[in-house]
Design a protein around this motif. Structure first.
Motif, PDB file in Angstrom:
ATOM      1  N   TYR A 173       0.870  -1.175   0.000  1.00 55.72           N
ATOM      2  CA  TYR A 173       0.000   0.000   0.000  1.00 55.72           C
ATOM      3  C   TYR A 173       0.907   1.224   0.000  1.00 55.72           C
ATOM      4  N   ARG A 174       0.635   2.154  -0.875  1.00 59.02           N
ATOM      5  CA  ARG A 174       1.500   3.326  -1.000  1.00 59.02           C
ATOM      6  C   ARG A 174       1.173   4.414   0.018  1.00 59.02           C
ATOM      7  N   HIS A 178      -4.438   5.236  -0.825  1.00 57.71           N
ATOM      8  CA  HIS A 178      -4.296   4.081  -1.709  1.00 57.71           C
ATOM      9  C   HIS A 178      -4.813   2.819  -1.023  1.00 57.71           C
ATOM     10  N   SER A 181      -8.720   2.939  -0.942  1.00 56.19           N
ATOM     11  CA  SER A 181      -9.321   2.665  -2.248  1.00 56.19           C
ATOM     12  C   SER A 181      -9.134   1.204  -2.655  1.00 56.19           C
ATOM     13  N   THR A 182      -7.978   0.623  -2.316  1.00 53.29           N
ATOM     14  CA  THR A 182      -7.710  -0.773  -2.664  1.00 53.29           C
ATOM     15  C   THR A 182      -8.631  -1.720  -1.890  1.00 53.29           C
TER      16      THR A 182
END
Length: 345
Positions: A173-174, A178, A181-182
């Protein structure tokens, strides 16, 4: 006694303040200052103990058949050796993004809940001078904890996943957005509230006892003044730190098993689970829980009762200064901002 409606001109505020009349902007300003104080308290306290917070979570969820973190000192050294200084603070940005609004809402909710409960208590007893009892403070603290935790839970969920990531994790995960949303895309909106029930149950004794013990200890010390530690009806920062430490120790000990179960439930359904959970493909144990009770039973059955207290040592080392710093920072920032909120009024 008949009530009067007053239309206040802003230029009259200084005069009205001297007369004891609070202008319309007073309440809004007080709320904002209280929220800011709570947010600063949360951010400062969590950043101060971020390495211990990360290690606690890693110990809670790591695969029991592939132990990487074995104790507080060894765990911190391992993180430093494999991930460097930044590894000690991994997930802290997301944690602060969560804890600042969480802490702000929690402190503000506690003060508002305390005032409401006190008014009801005074009305019920017919005693306008009645003060909050430890049990009533426990209830106010529990309400504040549930409101704050529920409002920011999705950020806590993704923070947990970001925290357990390592350089060898199959998927990265960035950042917080992110990750959010993922999870939404791959697991659906309900996934953001995995582990919410044990969190609600755990927050009642944890936050409730924190506030109840802290406020009760302060009141007792002011009234009894043992060893002459109270001067001008005020407690020193050191004494308030001690009260906060005692409150934090009691609350976290009672609620800790629920925190372990919550964190494990948050990892369920993670297709690209971090290596610390999957065990680098060796001795992988399926993370499948049908609910809180199932998570409890499987954890105890496969790993023993002691598994419910994995990470307790770094958490104990962390929680005492964390809670103490949070309470003192909150009161200091309120003093700096010039807002005085007396819960017993």
């Amino acid at each position: 006694m008949a009530s009067e409606t007053k239309i206040v001109n802003l230029t009259e505020e200084p005069n009205l303040a001297r007369e004891g009349v609070k202008p319309p902007s007073y309440a809004f300003t007080t709320i904002c200052k209280s929220l800011v104080a709570g947010g600063v308290a949360g951010g400062v306290s969590r950043t101060a103990v971020a390495p211990l917070e990360r290690l606690k979570i890693l110990l809670q969820v790591q695969n029991p058949h592939n132990i990487k973190y074995n104790g507080t000192i060894q765990g911190l050294k391992y993180i430093w050796r494999t991930e460097g200084f930044r590894g000690l603070f991994k997930g802290n940005g997301t944690n602060c993004a969560r804890i600042v609004p969480n802490s702000a809402v929690k402190f503000f909710s506690y003060e508002q809940a305390s005032k409401g409960i006190l008014q009801l208590y005074q009305k019920q007893t017919g005693n306008e001078d009645a003060q909050l009892t430890p049990v009533l403070r426990l209830g106010a603290g529990a309400c504040a904890g549930i409101i704050a935790m529920s409002a920011t839970y999705p950020m806590d969920m993704v923070r947990g996943r970001i925290t357990v990531q390592t350089e060898k994790s199959p998927y990265q995960y960035r950042g917080m957005f992110h990750a959010l949303s993922t999870v939404l895309k791959e697991e659906g909106p309900r996934a953001l509230y995995k582990g919410w029930l044990p969190s609600v149950i755990g927050v009642i004794p944890y936050v409730g006892l924190n506030f109840a013990v802290y406020e009760s200890l302060k009141d007792w010390l002011v009234k009894s003044n043992p060893f002459g530690i109270v001067q001008d009806s005020e407690l020193s920062v050191t004494t308030r730190l001690a009260c906060g430490a005692a409150a934090g120790t009691m609350g976290q000990t009672v609620a800790y098993p629920l925190d372990v179960i919550r964190r494990r439930m948050q990892m369920v359904g993670w297709n690209h689970a971090a290596s610390v959970i999957a065990g680098d493909g060796r001795g992988k144990v399926p993370l499948e829980y049908s609910g809180m009770i199932d998570a409890f039973s499987k954890t105890v059955r496969y790993e023993g009762f002691g598994a419910l207290y994995k990470g307790l040592v770094p958490n104990s080392v962390k929680v005492v200064p964390s809670i103490a710093i949070a309470f003192v920072t909150y009161e200091v920032v309120k003093d700096i901002l010039g807002v005085e909120i007396r819960i017993s009024d």
